[in-house]
Scaffold this active site. Structure first.
Site, PDB file in Angstrom:
ATOM      1  CD  GLU A   1      29.636  45.919  50.326  1.00 10.88           C
ATOM      2  OE1 GLU A   1      28.903  45.922  51.334  1.00 10.88           O
ATOM      3  OE2 GLU A   1      30.841  46.174  50.377  1.00 10.88           O
TER       4      GLU A   1
ATOM      5  N   GLY B   1      26.210  43.509  54.539  1.00  7.73           N
ATOM      6  CA  GLY B   1      27.591  43.088  54.360  1.00  7.73           C
ATOM      7  C   GLY B   1      28.304  42.887  55.683  1.00  7.73           C
TER       8      GLY B   1
ATOM      9  CG  HIS C   1      42.344  44.994  43.042  1.00  7.07           C
ATOM     10  ND1 HIS C   1      40.998  45.156  42.775  1.00  7.07           N
ATOM     11  CD2 HIS C   1      42.528  45.381  44.326  1.00  7.07           C
ATOM     12  CE1 HIS C   1      40.406  45.654  43.852  1.00  7.07           C
ATOM     13  NE2 HIS C   1      41.314  45.793  44.800  1.00  7.07           N
TER      14      HIS C   1
ATOM     15  NE  ARG D   1      44.828  40.921  32.039  1.00  8.94           N
ATOM     16  CZ  ARG D   1      44.662  39.658  32.446  1.00  8.94           C
ATOM     17  NH1 ARG D   1      43.577  39.304  33.068  1.00  8.94           N
ATOM     18  NH2 ARG D   1      45.576  38.746  32.206  1.00  8.94           N
TER      19      ARG D   1
ATOM     20  CG  HIS E   1      27.253  29.178  53.155  1.00  8.72           C
ATOM     21  ND1 HIS E   1      26.824  27.949  53.589  1.00  8.72           N
ATOM     22  CD2 HIS E   1      26.957  30.054  54.145  1.00  8.72           C
ATOM     23  CE1 HIS E   1      26.289  28.079  54.800  1.00  8.72           C
ATOM     24  NE2 HIS E   1      26.356  29.344  55.152  1.00  8.72           N
ATOM     25  CG  LEU E   2      22.159  30.685  49.214  1.00  6.71           C
ATOM     26  CD1 LEU E   2      20.951  30.330  48.358  1.00  6.71           C
ATOM     27  CD2 LEU E   2      22.171  32.150  49.521  1.00  6.71           C
ATOM     28  N   GLY E   3      23.234  30.124  53.898  1.00  3.78           N
ATOM     29  CA  GLY E   3      22.885  29.612  55.218  1.00  3.78           C
ATOM     30  C   GLY E   3      21.746  30.395  55.842  1.00  3.78           C
TER      31      GLY E   3
END
Length: 146
Positions: A64, A84, A91, A93, A108-110
């Site tokens: 994050e 967010g 997960h 390993r 994606h950049l919207g």
């Protein structure tokens, strides 16, 4: 061609983490490319779960952090911010020590949403966690000061 609208100076980016969970966990932004952002986190007592393995929640914090930082860098902070909306993580390993490195890449950049994939790997390059975060792009005036 770079997707960033803000300075990607590493000292500046790491300064954003002062007095936050990122500082407590030892998360550092370490490299920036034209369309990716990378950071590290130690696997130690701060990031372990009771079995002595890397805590899945710590991996999500790293994911994050990288996805949110990358999203903010694509925006003009005087006009808009990224927050967010959703995050998931698989997960793959377990790790007991060392350092993990996460790399965030834009999917994606919207205008109102962004989607970022974050790959977290061991020092040997083995996949530890794969995460995807969806960010909402909101007007800057909707957020108060920190």
């Amino acid at each position: 061609m770079s997707i960033w609208k803000q300075s990607t100076d590493l000292d500046r980016l790491n300064g954003w983490s002062a007095n936050t969970m990122m500082e407590t966990l030892g998360i550092r932004i370490t490299a920036v490319g034209d369309d990716w952002l990378q950071g590290t986190m130690p696997v130690d007592h701060r990031t372990h779960q009771p079995y002595g393995l890397l805590h899945g929640g710590a991996s999500v914090v790293l994911a994050e952090t990288l996805g949110s930082t990358a999203a903010m860098l694509t925006l003009d902070p005087a006009r808009e911010l990224a927050v967010g909306l959703d995050i998931n993580a698989n997960h793959i390993r377990g790790m007991r020590g060392g350092t993990v490195t996460g790399t965030a890449r834009m999917l994606h950049l919207g205008r109102t949403t962004q989607v970022w994939e974050i790959r977290i790997e061991s020092e040997e390059g083995a996949l530890v966690c794969i995460s995807r975060i969806t960010m909402a792009v909101i007007a800057a005036r909707t957020m108060g000061p920190r």
